[in-house]
Design a protein around this motif. Structure first.
Motif, PDB file in Angstrom:
ATOM      1  N   ARG A   1      -1.443  18.904  -4.322  1.00  0.00           N
ATOM      2  CA  ARG A   1      -0.396  19.469  -3.446  1.00  0.00           C
ATOM      3  C   ARG A   1       0.965  19.445  -4.144  1.00  0.00           C
ATOM      4  NH1 ARG A   1      -3.141  16.664   0.674  1.00  0.00           N
ATOM      5  NH2 ARG A   1      -1.725  14.903   0.508  1.00  0.00           N
ATOM      6  N   LEU A   2       1.273  18.309  -4.812  1.00  0.00           N
ATOM      7  CA  LEU A   2       2.556  18.190  -5.516  1.00  0.00           C
ATOM      8  C   LEU A   2       2.656  19.253  -6.616  1.00  0.00           C
ATOM      9  CD1 LEU A   2       5.221  16.743  -6.206  1.00  0.00           C
ATOM     10  CD2 LEU A   2       3.910  15.072  -7.512  1.00  0.00           C
ATOM     11  N   LEU A   3       1.580  19.410  -7.392  1.00  0.00           N
ATOM     12  CA  LEU A   3       1.588  20.396  -8.479  1.00  0.00           C
ATOM     13  C   LEU A   3       1.759  21.816  -7.935  1.00  0.00           C
ATOM     14  CD1 LEU A   3      -1.294  18.861 -10.580  1.00  0.00           C
ATOM     15  CD2 LEU A   3       0.998  19.325 -11.460  1.00  0.00           C
ATOM     16  N   ASP A   4       1.057  22.118  -6.846  1.00  0.00           N
ATOM     17  CA  ASP A   4       1.172  23.470  -6.269  1.00  0.00           C
ATOM     18  C   ASP A   4       2.597  23.721  -5.782  1.00  0.00           C
ATOM     19  OD1 ASP A   4      -1.420  24.284  -6.811  1.00  0.00           O
ATOM     20  OD2 ASP A   4      -2.221  23.638  -4.882  1.00  0.00           O
TER      21      ASP A   4
ATOM     22  N   LEU B   1      -2.812  18.942 -13.914  1.00  0.00           N
ATOM     23  CA  LEU B   1      -2.072  20.038 -14.543  1.00  0.00           C
ATOM     24  C   LEU B   1      -1.924  21.246 -13.623  1.00  0.00           C
ATOM     25  CD1 LEU B   1      -4.192  19.975 -17.826  1.00  0.00           C
ATOM     26  CD2 LEU B   1      -1.879  19.050 -17.593  1.00  0.00           C
ATOM     27  N   VAL B   2      -0.893  22.038 -13.903  1.00  0.00           N
ATOM     28  CA  VAL B   2      -0.755  23.332 -13.243  1.00  0.00           C
ATOM     29  C   VAL B   2      -0.062  24.288 -14.212  1.00  0.00           C
ATOM     30  CG1 VAL B   2       1.524  23.075 -12.108  1.00  0.00           C
ATOM     31  CG2 VAL B   2      -0.325  24.292 -10.922  1.00  0.00           C
ATOM     32  N   THR B   3      -0.153  25.593 -13.920  1.00  0.00           N
ATOM     33  CA  THR B   3       0.394  26.618 -14.813  1.00  0.00           C
ATOM     34  C   THR B   3       1.274  27.588 -14.036  1.00  0.00           C
ATOM     35  OG1 THR B   3      -1.609  26.552 -16.193  1.00  0.00           O
ATOM     36  CG2 THR B   3      -0.266  28.553 -16.339  1.00  0.00           C
ATOM     37  N   VAL B   4       2.396  27.989 -14.639  1.00  0.00           N
ATOM     38  CA  VAL B   4       3.202  29.094 -14.105  1.00  0.00           C
ATOM     39  C   VAL B   4       3.291  30.153 -15.200  1.00  0.00           C
ATOM     40  CG1 VAL B   4       5.462  29.826 -13.230  1.00  0.00           C
ATOM     41  CG2 VAL B   4       4.578  27.569 -12.623  1.00  0.00           C
ATOM     42  N   LEU B   5       2.805  31.358 -14.890  1.00  0.00           N
ATOM     43  CA  LEU B   5       2.891  32.472 -15.839  1.00  0.00           C
ATOM     44  C   LEU B   5       4.200  33.207 -15.605  1.00  0.00           C
ATOM     45  CD1 LEU B   5      -0.768  33.789 -15.364  1.00  0.00           C
ATOM     46  CD2 LEU B   5       0.102  32.305 -17.194  1.00  0.00           C
ATOM     47  N   THR B   6       4.849  33.651 -16.676  1.00  0.00           N
ATOM     48  CA  THR B   6       6.156  34.300 -16.513  1.00  0.00           C
ATOM     49  C   THR B   6       6.460  35.270 -17.657  1.00  0.00           C
ATOM     50  OG1 THR B   6       8.531  33.888 -16.164  1.00  0.00           O
ATOM     51  CG2 THR B   6       7.405  32.415 -17.688  1.00  0.00           C
ATOM     52  N   ASP B   7       7.398  36.203 -17.398  1.00  0.00           N
ATOM     53  CA  ASP B   7       7.887  37.049 -18.493  1.00  0.00           C
ATOM     54  C   ASP B   7       9.302  36.612 -18.913  1.00  0.00           C
ATOM     55  OD1 ASP B   7       9.480  38.032 -16.449  1.00  0.00           O
ATOM     56  OD2 ASP B   7       8.720  40.080 -16.529  1.00  0.00           O
ATOM     57  N   ALA B   8       9.747  35.446 -18.432  1.00  0.00           N
ATOM     58  CA  ALA B   8      11.052  34.920 -18.862  1.00  0.00           C
ATOM     59  C   ALA B   8      10.989  34.603 -20.366  1.00  0.00           C
ATOM     60  CB  ALA B   8      11.391  33.652 -18.079  1.00  0.00           C
ATOM     61  N   PRO B   9      12.064  34.893 -21.107  1.00  0.00           N
ATOM     62  CA  PRO B   9      12.036  34.705 -22.569  1.00  0.00           C
ATOM     63  C   PRO B   9      12.236  33.236 -22.962  1.00  0.00           C
ATOM     64  CG  PRO B   9      14.162  35.575 -21.899  1.00  0.00           C
ATOM     65  CD  PRO B   9      13.353  35.461 -20.645  1.00  0.00           C
ATOM     66  N   LEU B  10      11.266  32.391 -22.599  1.00  0.00           N
ATOM     67  CA  LEU B  10      11.376  30.952 -22.871  1.00  0.00           C
ATOM     68  C   LEU B  10      10.961  30.659 -24.312  1.00  0.00           C
ATOM     69  CD1 LEU B  10       9.724  29.682 -19.541  1.00  0.00           C
ATOM     70  CD2 LEU B  10      12.169  29.960 -20.027  1.00  0.00           C
TER      71      LEU B  10
ATOM     72  N   VAL C   1      -0.252  29.485 -10.736  1.00  0.00           N
ATOM     73  CA  VAL C   1      -1.716  29.455 -10.647  1.00  0.00           C
ATOM     74  C   VAL C   1      -2.107  28.142  -9.962  1.00  0.00           C
ATOM     75  CG1 VAL C   1      -3.884  29.528 -11.936  1.00  0.00           C
ATOM     76  CG2 VAL C   1      -1.882  30.770 -12.801  1.00  0.00           C
ATOM     77  N   PRO C   2      -2.918  28.201  -8.889  1.00  0.00           N
ATOM     78  CA  PRO C   2      -3.235  26.966  -8.150  1.00  0.00           C
ATOM     79  C   PRO C   2      -3.788  25.860  -9.042  1.00  0.00           C
ATOM     80  CG  PRO C   2      -4.045  28.903  -6.984  1.00  0.00           C
ATOM     81  CD  PRO C   2      -3.556  29.391  -8.313  1.00  0.00           C
ATOM     82  N   ALA C   3      -3.482  24.617  -8.675  1.00  0.00           N
ATOM     83  CA  ALA C   3      -3.900  23.467  -9.490  1.00  0.00           C
ATOM     84  C   ALA C   3      -5.413  23.335  -9.558  1.00  0.00           C
ATOM     85  CB  ALA C   3      -3.291  22.187  -8.919  1.00  0.00           C
ATOM     86  N   SER C   4      -6.088  23.603  -8.421  1.00  0.00           N
ATOM     87  CA  SER C   4      -7.511  23.260  -8.393  1.00  0.00           C
ATOM     88  C   SER C   4      -8.318  24.239  -7.537  1.00  0.00           C
ATOM     89  CB  SER C   4      -7.672  21.838  -7.853  1.00  0.00           C
ATOM     90  OG  SER C   4      -8.936  21.334  -8.176  1.00  0.00           O
ATOM     91  N   GLN C   5      -8.253  25.504  -7.891  1.00  0.00           N
ATOM     92  CA  GLN C   5      -8.978  26.523  -7.126  1.00  0.00           C
ATOM     93  C   GLN C   5     -10.102  27.085  -7.988  1.00  0.00           C
ATOM     94  OE1 GLN C   5      -7.032  30.392  -6.702  1.00  0.00           O
ATOM     95  NE2 GLN C   5      -7.447  30.345  -4.507  1.00  0.00           N
TER      96      GLN C   5
END
Ligand code: B12
Ligand code: SF4
Ligand code: SF4
Length: 241
Positions: free
Chosen positions: A78-81, A147-156, A101-105
């Protein structure tokens, strides 16, 4: 500008309760199976985010998961989401496309596959290496992280992957109650799960036996996590006066 934005986004992720955050260039994830297949197409970067779990939870695990671990597992998800959701919305408000992207789906229960492998993203974002137990091992917390993931097009600014540090250790293989871990090392990542594991043994142990235990209700284990010497001290840094 890019470095400034990256530092700012990372700090926000830490402020929201994560302990580790890194950035992967999604070009490094070429060939990784995703659902849908073109999931990564709009995104040039992936943020890998990790929350550590209390080490005492693992110390209490002997030969099966405990009810407290089953509860902590849900809390961490829940915290990761929430962290991923807020991070994606923050990036969106700054003008960037972002997808948490959900942590555990699990999307496919035949192949046991999610939208994307958080371990693969975290490995390419420099959070750790893929250990002999197939998990992401971080130098500070071992695999006692979720773990969790955030996909982005930000120029990081992307981070660099870490080298594997398992060496000759076989602690996870020796501890596995299903005899599932083969004890094979990898430089970068395994080509498929069976290279590291007798995958069906692990799945059977977790889904048929452990998930059916009272107060567990999820396919969890914790034994190969506990066995790993990395992170046994919970990331503590000794303060000597
Ligand atoms: C389905 C699932 C399961 C299934 C199947 C497990 C499995 N090994 O795939 C079951 C129920 C059995 C399971 C068990 C466990 N799981 Co699980 N599970 C997942 C879930 C939801 C999806 C995994 C998935 O899609 N796998 C698909 C395969 C293909 O991917 P993969 O194994 O991650 O990596 C493969 C490829 O990606 C490739 N690879 C790696 N890097 C790269 C890079 C490139 C460029 C390429 C091309 C390929 C590549 O190498 C691997 C071999 O093919 C993830 C969450 C998520 N979205 O990631 C959690 C997750 C992997 N599970 C986790 C955990 C902790 C566990 C357990 C310890 C149970 C527990 N909580 O106590 C056990 C460990 C079993 C083991 N030793 O692997 C954590 C791992 C955290 C960590 N530190 O690594 C995750 C990430 C959940 C989370 N949000 O933190 N799990
Ligand atoms: S999760 Fe449990 S059964 Fe699966 S490899 Fe780790 S110790 Fe073995
Ligand atoms: S227990 Fe040893 S071999 Fe297994 S993942 Fe940890 S360091 Fe690697």
């Amino acid at each position: 500008m890019t470095d400034e934005l990256t530092a700012d986004v990372k700090q926000q992720v830490i402020n929201r309760g994560a302990a580790l955050v890194g950035v992967a260039d999604t070009a490094r994830l070429a060939g990784l199976k995703t659902i849908p297949v073109d999931l990564l197409k709009p995104f040039s970067r992936a943020l890998a985010i990790a929350v550590p779990l209390p080490t005492a939870v693992f110390e209490a695990i002997e030969d099966r998961p405990t009810p407290i671990y089953a509860s902590i597992y849900q809390t961490a998800n829940r915290l990761l989401d929430e962290i991923a959701f807020k991070t994606a919305m923050g990036l969106q408000q700054a003008g960037y496309q972002s997808l948490p992207v959900p942590a555990s789906q699990v999307l496919d229960r035949e192949t046991w596959q999610a939208a994307i492998s958080h371990k693969a993203v975290a490995r390419m974002a420099g959070l750790g290496w893929q250990g002999k137990n197939l998990l992401l091992i971080t130098p500070r917390y071992g695999s006692r992280v979720r773990l969790v993931t955030v996909l982005t097009d930000a120029p990081l600014t992307p981070d660099e992957p870490l080298a594997n540090r398992c060496g000759k250790c076989t602690a996870c293989r020796d501890a596995c109650p299903a005899g599932a871990i083969r004890g094979v090392n990898t430089h970068s990542h395994y080509q498929n799960r069976n290279e590291a594991l007798d995958f069906s043994r692990c799945v059977a142990k977790l889904t048929e036996e452990f998930a059916a235990l009272p107060h567990i209700g999820a396919p969890i284990c914790g034994i190969c996590i506990k066995a790993c010497p990395y992170g046994r001290k919970g990331g503590a840094t000794l303060i000597v006066a």
